[in-house]
Design a protein around this motif. Structure first.
Motif, mmCIF file in Angstrom:
data_model
loop_
_atom_site.group_PDB
_atom_site.id
_atom_site.type_symbol
_atom_site.label_atom_id
_atom_site.label_comp_id
_atom_site.label_asym_id
_atom_site.label_seq_id
_atom_site.Cartn_x
_atom_site.Cartn_y
_atom_site.Cartn_z
ATOM 1 N N MET A 56 0.859 -1.194 0.081
ATOM 2 C CA MET A 56 0.072 0.034 0.234
ATOM 3 C C MET A 56 0.845 1.307 -0.149
ATOM 4 S SD MET A 56 -3.372 -1.194 2.135
ATOM 5 C CE MET A 56 -2.546 -1.026 3.861
ATOM 6 N N THR A 57 0.102 2.333 0.180
ATOM 7 C CA THR A 57 0.973 3.691 0.095
ATOM 8 C C THR A 57 2.202 3.713 0.808
ATOM 9 O OG1 THR A 57 0.664 6.077 0.662
ATOM 10 C CG2 THR A 57 -0.464 4.440 1.917
ATOM 11 N N GLY A 58 3.039 4.553 -0.116
ATOM 12 C CA GLY A 58 4.598 4.754 0.630
ATOM 13 C C GLY A 58 5.507 5.074 -0.426
ATOM 14 N N MET A 59 6.438 5.827 0.225
ATOM 15 C CA MET A 59 7.707 6.574 -0.724
ATOM 16 C C MET A 59 8.386 5.359 -0.995
ATOM 17 S SD MET A 59 9.035 8.957 -2.140
ATOM 18 C CE MET A 59 8.840 10.766 -1.581
ATOM 19 N N GLY A 60 9.051 5.467 -2.102
ATOM 20 C CA GLY A 60 10.410 4.394 -2.466
ATOM 21 C C GLY A 60 9.886 3.188 -2.907
ATOM 22 N N ALA A 61 10.479 2.020 -2.800
ATOM 23 C CA ALA A 61 10.447 0.618 -3.608
ATOM 24 C C ALA A 61 10.384 -0.386 -2.529
ATOM 25 C CB ALA A 61 11.226 0.310 -4.572
ATOM 26 N N ASP A 62 10.245 -0.194 -1.115
ATOM 27 C CA ASP A 62 10.302 -1.426 -0.195
ATOM 28 C C ASP A 62 9.399 -2.306 -0.433
ATOM 29 O OD1 ASP A 62 11.356 -2.896 1.675
ATOM 30 O OD2 ASP A 62 10.449 -1.644 3.335
ATOM 31 N N GLY A 63 9.646 -3.483 -0.649
ATOM 32 C CA GLY A 63 8.604 -4.759 -0.651
ATOM 33 C C GLY A 63 8.523 -5.192 -2.057
ATOM 34 N N ALA A 64 8.514 -4.242 -3.359
ATOM 35 C CA ALA A 64 8.382 -4.630 -4.775
ATOM 36 C C ALA A 64 9.291 -5.933 -4.843
ATOM 37 C CB ALA A 64 8.766 -3.415 -5.440
ATOM 38 N N LYS A 65 10.411 -6.018 -4.703
ATOM 39 C CA LYS A 65 11.249 -6.998 -5.215
ATOM 40 C C LYS A 65 10.864 -8.355 -4.183
ATOM 41 C CE LYS A 65 15.503 -4.642 -6.627
ATOM 42 N NZ LYS A 65 16.931 -4.296 -6.407
ATOM 43 N N GLY A 66 10.585 -8.202 -3.018
ATOM 44 C CA GLY A 66 9.905 -9.308 -2.361
ATOM 45 C C GLY A 66 8.871 -9.939 -2.739
ATOM 46 N N MET A 67 7.970 -8.962 -3.247
ATOM 47 C CA MET A 67 6.436 -9.442 -3.760
ATOM 48 C C MET A 67 6.888 -10.062 -5.050
ATOM 49 S SD MET A 67 3.242 -7.144 -5.235
ATOM 50 C CE MET A 67 2.346 -6.834 -3.507
ATOM 51 N N LEU A 68 7.881 -9.733 -6.046
ATOM 52 C CA LEU A 68 8.100 -10.524 -7.143
ATOM 53 C C LEU A 68 8.689 -11.820 -6.923
ATOM 54 C CD1 LEU A 68 8.522 -10.368 -10.086
ATOM 55 C CD2 LEU A 68 10.721 -9.448 -9.814
ATOM 56 N N ALA A 69 9.734 -11.830 -5.820
ATOM 57 C CA ALA A 69 10.178 -13.114 -5.387
ATOM 58 C C ALA A 69 9.038 -14.165 -4.903
ATOM 59 C CB ALA A 69 11.162 -13.049 -4.261
ATOM 60 N N LEU A 70 8.083 -13.698 -4.275
ATOM 61 C CA LEU A 70 6.928 -14.324 -3.791
ATOM 62 C C LEU A 70 5.990 -14.816 -4.835
ATOM 63 C CD1 LEU A 70 6.221 -12.692 -0.283
ATOM 64 C CD2 LEU A 70 6.946 -15.027 -0.686
#
Length: 376
Positions: free
Chosen positions: A310-324
């Protein structure tokens, strides 16, 4: 380019001068006025139309929370709350974020404070975000109390219990009950700027009999995550708590990563999982880090995993979501730009093409109930 107009609100003349000096440290900002209480802040916002406001919380005549409410209802303007780093300050800050404040900054303690330089950097960074934020969307997407949800509780209940055996009406807090400890599914949520408001919207709509634990990373400092958990518990049918090391995950419970610590999930036996809290190095400037949580779920392939950014600055979590997603996650959801305070983290996931559903904030709970319900 004309500098952005900033209104500084604080009951202390000393703090008004200090905060003004911090703001003027950036040539892109101009302090157009100062106010000593909420009432003056409202009047000056009406007449001067600032691009952003720094707002103290505790003030005489009218406090910052009441002023924020009027400003967001009548003339939505980006507001950064100046909060004391205390338990009381944290509770009030969470309410301010729910009412539409873009973010908050720990209030500097004095002109010789060793943290003053750090406070300046944080304040200017968040002001740059604030002046680019369209807060008029709060009028379009207000947080609605449970009885007035746009998504009817019966819709969520039907998604989880097709036989409609149990209505999803609001239960008293004392009536919250533990569901069976055997865990087969998990929901993991990552969020940052604008997250407390988004979490309020989503968590408050999930019914008590939700058959999965929910683990959450919200970028926040210590103290504030505990107040966030308490606030979410008060508005939710779920049991919401700040996570502690060694906690065993339970269905129908929400676990908020404590500020200043990473949170991961590990196997603890057949159908059993526990939380691990650590002080390892910050990642991308974040501790807790969303990617750290998401990556801990990668080896847990027997779990049906549902991932949300959800809402937030930057890209934290995107690579983790892709891996999952590549590892077989059942669901990946990104909040739509139309309801994000900052469309950064969700955008990064969308650009990696790992998002199955792009949804406005108010539709995420229903989608989670549908996908979790189908996997029972």
């Amino acid at each position: 380019m004309m500098p952005f107009k900033i209104l500084v609100v604080d009951d202390s003349i000393f703090m008004r001068k200090m905060i003004s000096d911090l703001v003027l440290g950036d040539a892109q900002f101009q302090v157009i006025a100062t106010a000593k209480n909420g009432k003056e802040a409202i009047e000056l916002t009406r007449s001067l139309k600032p691009d952003a406001i720094t707002m103290d919380i505790e003030m005489p005549e009218m406090n910052g929370l009441d002023a924020l409410k009027v400003i967001m209802e009548e003339m939505p303007t980006p507001v950064i709350m100046l909060s004391s780093l205390t338990q009381d300050g944290a509770r009030e800050t969470i309410v301010a974020l729910e009412r539409g404040a873009v973010d908050f900054v720990g209030k500097p303690s004095g002109s010789i404070s060793l943290d003053l330089h750090r406070v300046k950097e944080i304040l200017l960074e968040k002001l740059h975000i604030a002046v680019k934020t369209n807060v008029t969307k709060f009028r379009v997407n207000p947080i609605l109390p449970s009885p007035q949800l746009k998504i009817k509780p019966s819709q969520i209940n039907e998604a989880l219990t097709p036989n409609k055996a149990e209505p999803a009406s609001i239960k008293p807090q004392a009536g919250k009950k533990d569901l069976p400890i055997q865990v087969q599914q998990i929901v993991a949520i990552g969020t940052s700027t604008g997250g407390p408001r988004a979490l309020h919207q989503v968590i408050s709509q999930i019914p008590a009999h939700f058959p999965a634990p929910v683990v959450v990373v919200q970028h926040m400092p210590p103290n504030f995550t505990k107040s966030l958990a308490q606030r979410l518990h008060s508005v939710s049918e779920l049991n919401v708590t700040e996570a502690e090391d060694g906690m065993v995950l339970k269905n129908g419970h929400v676990y908020i990563a404590p500020g200043g610590f990473h949170m991961t999930v590990a196997r603890n036996g057949p159908g059993l999982y526990k939380i691990h809290i650590s002080k390892e190095e910050a990642r991308g400037g974040h501790r807790p880090c969303v990617d750290t949580l998401f990556e801990s779920l990668l080896p847990l392939k027997e779990l049906k995993r549902h991932i949300v950014l959800m809402t937030g600055m930057g890209a934290d979590g995107a690579k983790g979501m892709l891996a999952l997603k590549n590892a077989g996650a059942i669901t990946t959801i990104a909040e739509a730009e139309e309801t994000c305070i900052v469309y950064g983290m969700p955008r990064a996931a969308v650009e990696l093409k790992c998002v199955m559903h792009v949804l406005p904030q108010q539709e995420i709970a229903l989608k989670l109930s549908q996908v979790v319900g189908r996997q029972q």
